[in-house]
Design a protein around this motif. Structure first.
Motif, mmCIF file in Angstrom:
data_model
loop_
_atom_site.group_PDB
_atom_site.id
_atom_site.type_symbol
_atom_site.label_atom_id
_atom_site.label_comp_id
_atom_site.label_asym_id
_atom_site.label_seq_id
_atom_site.Cartn_x
_atom_site.Cartn_y
_atom_site.Cartn_z
ATOM 1 N N SER A 1 7.421 -2.999 -10.838
ATOM 2 C CA SER A 1 6.557 -3.870 -10.043
ATOM 3 C C SER A 1 6.663 -5.310 -10.534
ATOM 4 O O SER A 1 6.734 -6.255 -9.732
ATOM 5 C CB SER A 1 5.118 -3.368 -10.150
ATOM 6 N N VAL A 2 6.688 -5.481 -11.861
ATOM 7 C CA VAL A 2 6.823 -6.837 -12.423
ATOM 8 C C VAL A 2 8.187 -7.415 -12.036
ATOM 9 O O VAL A 2 8.297 -8.586 -11.636
ATOM 10 C CB VAL A 2 6.641 -6.811 -13.955
ATOM 11 N N GLU A 3 9.211 -6.557 -12.120
ATOM 12 C CA GLU A 3 10.551 -7.030 -11.750
ATOM 13 C C GLU A 3 10.581 -7.430 -10.274
ATOM 14 O O GLU A 3 11.166 -8.443 -9.894
ATOM 15 C CB GLU A 3 11.593 -5.939 -12.019
ATOM 16 N N TRP B 1 0.812 -1.226 0.000
ATOM 17 C CA TRP B 1 0.000 0.000 0.000
ATOM 18 C C TRP B 1 0.839 1.267 0.000
ATOM 19 O O TRP B 1 0.465 2.267 -0.591
ATOM 20 C CB TRP B 1 -0.984 -0.004 1.178
ATOM 21 N N LEU B 2 1.985 1.203 0.656
ATOM 22 C CA LEU B 2 2.791 2.421 0.730
ATOM 23 C C LEU B 2 3.350 2.771 -0.654
ATOM 24 O O LEU B 2 3.262 3.919 -1.100
ATOM 25 C CB LEU B 2 3.934 2.220 1.727
ATOM 26 N N LEU B 3 3.870 1.738 -1.317
ATOM 27 C CA LEU B 3 4.386 1.965 -2.676
ATOM 28 C C LEU B 3 3.257 2.386 -3.613
ATOM 29 O O LEU B 3 3.418 3.296 -4.428
ATOM 30 C CB LEU B 3 5.029 0.681 -3.210
ATOM 31 N N SER B 4 2.129 1.710 -3.464
ATOM 32 C CA SER B 4 0.982 2.027 -4.322
ATOM 33 C C SER B 4 0.533 3.454 -4.087
ATOM 34 O O SER B 4 0.232 4.192 -5.044
ATOM 35 C CB SER B 4 -0.179 1.075 -4.031
ATOM 36 N N LEU B 5 0.484 3.857 -2.818
ATOM 37 C CA LEU B 5 0.052 5.218 -2.488
ATOM 38 C C LEU B 5 0.996 6.243 -3.115
ATOM 39 O O LEU B 5 0.562 7.258 -3.670
ATOM 40 C CB LEU B 5 -0.008 5.390 -0.970
ATOM 41 N N CYS B 6 2.294 5.942 -3.013
ATOM 42 C CA CYS B 6 3.276 6.856 -3.601
ATOM 43 C C CYS B 6 3.033 6.992 -5.104
ATOM 44 O O CYS B 6 3.089 8.094 -5.660
ATOM 45 C CB CYS B 6 4.696 6.348 -3.364
ATOM 46 N N LEU C 1 -4.527 -0.127 -14.355
ATOM 47 C CA LEU C 1 -5.877 0.438 -14.329
ATOM 48 C C LEU C 1 -6.282 0.824 -12.909
ATOM 49 O O LEU C 1 -6.863 1.886 -12.683
ATOM 50 C CB LEU C 1 -6.872 -0.577 -14.910
ATOM 51 N N LEU C 2 -5.951 -0.039 -11.962
ATOM 52 C CA LEU C 2 -6.325 0.247 -10.576
ATOM 53 C C LEU C 2 -5.589 1.477 -10.050
ATOM 54 O O LEU C 2 -6.196 2.367 -9.439
ATOM 55 C CB LEU C 2 -5.999 -0.967 -9.691
ATOM 56 N N LEU C 3 -4.286 1.529 -10.314
ATOM 57 C CA LEU C 3 -3.502 2.657 -9.816
ATOM 58 C C LEU C 3 -3.935 3.962 -10.482
ATOM 59 O O LEU C 3 -4.080 4.992 -9.822
ATOM 60 C CB LEU C 3 -2.008 2.414 -10.079
ATOM 61 N N SER C 4 -4.162 3.919 -11.803
ATOM 62 C CA SER C 4 -4.561 5.151 -12.503
ATOM 63 C C SER C 4 -5.957 5.577 -12.074
ATOM 64 O O SER C 4 -6.243 6.769 -11.988
ATOM 65 C CB SER C 4 -4.488 4.962 -14.012
ATOM 66 N N SER C 5 -6.826 4.606 -11.785
ATOM 67 C CA SER C 5 -8.171 4.967 -11.316
ATOM 68 C C SER C 5 -8.089 5.664 -9.966
ATOM 69 O O SER C 5 -8.777 6.656 -9.716
ATOM 70 C CB SER C 5 -9.058 3.727 -11.192
ATOM 71 N N GLY C 6 -7.235 5.131 -9.103
ATOM 72 C CA GLY C 6 -7.033 5.764 -7.796
ATOM 73 C C GLY C 6 -6.487 7.168 -7.963
ATOM 74 O O GLY C 6 -6.959 8.121 -7.319
#
Lengths: 261, 600
Positions: free
Chosen positions: B493-495, B14-19, B523-528
């Motif tokens: 992220s894939v790496e 979540w922290l990386l995603s939030l960033c 899609l999820l990250l861009s939607s957020g």
């Protein structure tokens, strides 16, 4: 070939790395359903190469014959591994093979419950709540289901891996050094649980380990390697399979948990 | 399942995603605000242009006479012209207004309005009925009046060195909003402005009881039959068309002369038919012929092409259509023409006895081309040689004037009066701001110089174009940055997840299934990020609109985006996120499930 899941004759895999060649030769190997087959040998002898080929993620360089027989007991299908299409191989894997990897190979972002159910979901196999509870009960994971793998001990992680490998009732279980990261008593427990559960569902277990003493008591068949240098930069490893009669050693228990009891 | 796995992974990290969401929204939010400003500011100016009829107004810069036909022709271009009304001379359209209490007097400009006037209808006004007016806010303030109040409007003129005032009462039907005009003006029907102009020009306006000259209709003729006891010499024939206004002379035989006159000429007399070309002959023309033949005992009988008239007797059903001819025996060389025109002739029409018309008052309806006249007449039954109906040359000739110009019946004066020939100006509104150019060109092709808000419209269009260009330049930089950031993050992220993705491949996931993992995450990250950017945009837009509230009208926003814009933007962001994820997806397809075993 009714109960033979793997049949290898004169299979050879040649690999090169840094100018050094390695050739693994398997003159003959049969693995049957319900059988516990151990693959033992020191590091670099070709255990992993053999496992890659059995896992259908690596093709042999040459093969007299290399087939895998999977499917329901009444209507098994035989697939020739050389030339097997990638998607076909993936579909065979998802439905018929369970994996127990060295340190579990669990997905860190899923809970224990989700990790266990992952193979069932990928293979599309339905699992009843009772089946699930029985399996996790036998493996002592009932209280760990909502945790993330990184919050478990090494032994618990391996038990989760065992559960994940068995939940979709595969015909083959490939275990690659499943007890390498745990202490010996835990290793014995995991070995016994895996052996017992696989036998219960009639699955063939092929377990790779460098610790021969761990599998001697349970192996119906054992694959050993003989390695010789055939040139300045070439090593030839030959895998010999021998049928064994498992004989427990005094003082070393063999757990026989009853699934569904 | 892949989507769920992708979501679980995002939540887990979540922290990386939030960033990453913050990083992407930091790119999207300024773009949204920029787009909102571009759309809001330019759209506000544009809607002001579009909505305010003033910006569609086309004003004449030159004074010339615009005929009724000219207005009709212009009105026919409905796609371009929303409204056009004639205007009189500006100097004739000023009146003095006095409020009901009589304590406030203000000079006002009279403006012509009519149904469909956008300036009135789009500025809280109504189109005034006869006897009403609509005031601008400035006029209403100056006179301290409101809708529903009474006003007295007065026009002033100087006749023979004496000041004369003509006043008339009006009711204020509405007061226009401030936007409509800063002038002190009263909008009234055309008849009112025409009356004021007539009055100022010294003419009488019977409707308001204002004395003065009446622009009475006069008789005109299509030719004349000249009867002489002796045949005319060729030289005398030429005299008939020399400086008389007539252009053609033709000897006619007895029968033809009888057809035209309605009776047979005296035996032995000679008959000549004199005609004009492309215009009408007036009494002066006839008088000139009479003068030429003075002393020869000649008779000059005015002639008109028979007029088709409809006669309706009061109480009777439909009109009876008859051919009206001029009774030519009233004109003579002894001055009968003057007698016919100098005093107002009673509009008597003699109809044949066999016609289904009774004697007495009737209504005459005459239509020539697009001109129409309706007037009361008095029917007599009597002998009509060679026809159905006839009137004196003066009366028939006056009706005949309708062939050449508009004539109207004025009940207050009980007279046929000349309608005005044309108007000095107009009030014109294009249908849309986009039609302003076309109308301007149309008018300028006719030599009518006009003023429009063309420059202002072009300025807003230029601003719109430049703002769009700047926006797209910034947006392009932002999009490149955003896509790069997302691409790098998803690839990383894939790496980062390579080991776990390898396990998924080993467990039997197909390549095409694994491809969905980074795409779903994209899609999820861009939607957020989009949702966060939308929230930030709404907050900032509110602040901007609040700060500039004083400069904005109600319902206007300086920074705004419609739901449609958001949807388009969302689709764009999702598309770009899929593009960004494609690189990561390609990386995912190259993962080797054997690595899962080897990584162990």
């Amino acid at each position: 070939m009714t109960d033979v899941v793997y049949r290898l004759r004169d299979v050879e895999k040649r690999r090169s790395k840094g100018g050094v060649s390695f050739v693994l030769r398997i003159p003959e190997l049969d693995v049957c359903r319900g059988e516990f087959c151990s693959v033992v040998g020191p590091s670099g002898c070709g255990k992993s190469t053999l496992l890659d080929m059995l896992a259908l993620v690596m093709e042999p360089t040459r093969a007299g014959s290399f087939s895998v027989q999977v499917g329901p007991r009444g209507k098994p299908r035989v697939f020739e591994v050389p030339g097997l299409a990638e998607n076909r191989a993936a579909r065979i894997r998802r439905a018929n093979i369970g994996y127990v990897l060295q340190s579990g190979g669990l997905l860190s972002f899923l809970s224990v419950r989700e990790n266990i159910m992952l193979t069932a979901q990928i293979s599309g196999v339905g699992v009843s709540r009772g089946e699930f509870n029985d399996l996790v009960g036998v493996l002592g994971l009932t209280d760990q289901l909502d945790k993330k793998p990184q919050h478990l001990s090494g032994g618990q992680r391996q038990r989760v891996a065992v559960a994940r490998a068995l939940i979709h009732r595969p015909m083959i279980i490939l275990a690659d050094e499943p007890t390498a990261a745990v202490d010996y008593p835990t290793a014995l427990d995991i070995r016994d649980e895996l052996h017992a559960l696989a036998r219960e569902m009639g699955a063939a277990v092929i377990m790779v380990t460098h610790d021969r003493s761990l599998v001697d008591q349970v192996s119906d068949r054992q694959v050993r390697f003989e390695t010789v240098r055939t040139g300045r930069a070439e090593t030839l490893a030959t895998a010999f399979a021998e049928t064994r009669v498992p004989a427990p050693v005094a003082g070393e228990r063999l757990a026989r948990p009853e699934v569904g009891a | 399942m892949i989507f769920r796995l992708a979501f679980k992974d995002i939540v887990h990290d979540w922290l990386l995603s939030l960033c990453l969401v913050l990083a992407i929204s930091a790119i999207i939010a300024p773009l949204l605000i920029l787009f909102g400003l571009k759309f809001g500011a330019v759209e506000t100016m544009r809607s002001r242009l579009v909505q305010d009829p003033k910006n569609r107004e086309i004003r004449p810069l030159t004074t010339r006479s615009f005929s009724r036909e000219w207005f009709d022709e212009l009105r026919a271009h409905q796609a371009e012209v929303a409204f056009v009304a004639p205007m009189t001379r500006q100097i004739s359209a000023s009146v003095m207004a006095t409020n009901a209490a009589g304590d406030l007097r203000e000079p006002l400009s009279l403006m012509v309005t009519a149904p469909g006037d956008p300036l009135l209808l789009e500025n809280s006004g109504v189109v005034p009925e006869p006897g009403e007016c609509v005031l601008t806010e400035a006029a209403a303030k100056a006179l301290n009046v409101a809708a529903g109040d009474q006003l007295t409007l007065g026009a002033q003129r100087i006749i023979q060195g004496r000041y004369e005032n003509g006043t008339f009462p009006v009711r204020i039907a509405a007061v226009l909003g401030e936007r409509a005009s800063s002038l002190r003006a009263a909008y009234v029907r055309l008849e009112v402005v025409e009356s004021v102009e007539d009055y100022k020009d010294g003419r009488a306006v019977p409707a308001y009881g204002w004395q003065g000259e009446l622009p009475e209709a006069y008789p005109v003729f299509d030719g004349a039959v000249v009867l002489t006891p002796e045949p005319l010499s060729k030289l005398d024939e030429v005299l008939l068309v020399n400086n008389t206004g007539f252009s053609r002379v033709q000897p006619v035989a007895g029968d033809e002369a009888r057809d035209k006159l309605g009776y047979a000429p005296e035996p032995g007399w000679s008959a000549y038919w004199i005609t004009v070309r492309q215009r009408a002959a007036t009494e002066d023309n006839l008088q000139a012929v009479v003068n030429k033949l003075r002393g020869r005992g000649a008779i000059v009988a005015p002639w008109i092409e028979p007029l088709e008239i409809g006669l309706t007797v009061a109480g009777a059903s439909g009109p009876v259509t008859v051919q009206l001819r001029a009774r030519s025996d009233v004109a003579s060389s002894s001055g009968a023409v003057q007698a016919a025109g100098s005093t107002r002739p009673q509009r008597v029409i003699v109809v044949a006895p066999d016609l289904p018309l009774s004697e007495g008052p009737a209504t005459l309806r005459l239509k020539v081309a697009d001109r129409e006249l309706q007037a009361p007449v008095l029917l007599h039954k009597g002998d009509v040689p060679g026809g159905q109906a006839q009137a004196s040359a003066a009366v028939a000739g006056t009706f005949n004037l309708l062939r050449h110009r508009n004539v109207r019946y004025d009940s207050a004066a009980d007279a046929l009066l000349l309608s005005r020939q044309g108007y000095a100006g107009f009030r014109l509104y294009a249908a849309t701001i986009d039609a302003v150019d076309a109308v301007q060109q149309r008018l300028e092709q006719q030599g009518v110089t006009v003023h429009t808000e063309r420059e202002r419209i072009a300025e807003v269009r230029r601003l719109d174009r430049y703002a769009t260009l700047v926006f797209w330049l910034i947006a392009a930089v932002g999009v490149i940055g955003g896509v790069s950031a997302l691409t790098a993050s998803l690839y990383a992220s894939v790496e980062r997840k390579k080991k776990e993705l390898n396990v998924l491949r080993l467990l039997g996931l197909l390549k095409r299934e694994l491809v969905l993992f980074p795409i779903s995450q994209g899609l999820l990250l861009s939607s957020g990020a989009l949702a966060l950017a939308a929230v930030l945009f709404l907050l900032v837009a509110r602040v901007i609109n609040t700060l500039f509230r004083a400069q904005l009208h109600a319902e206007e926003s300086l920074c705004t985006l419609s739901l449609g814009h958001f949807l388009i933007l969302a689709v764009g962001v999702w598309t770009l996120s899929v593009v960004a994820a494609t690189f990561a997806a390609l990386r995912a397809t190259r993962l080797d499930p054997a690595e899962a075993l080897r990584d162990e």
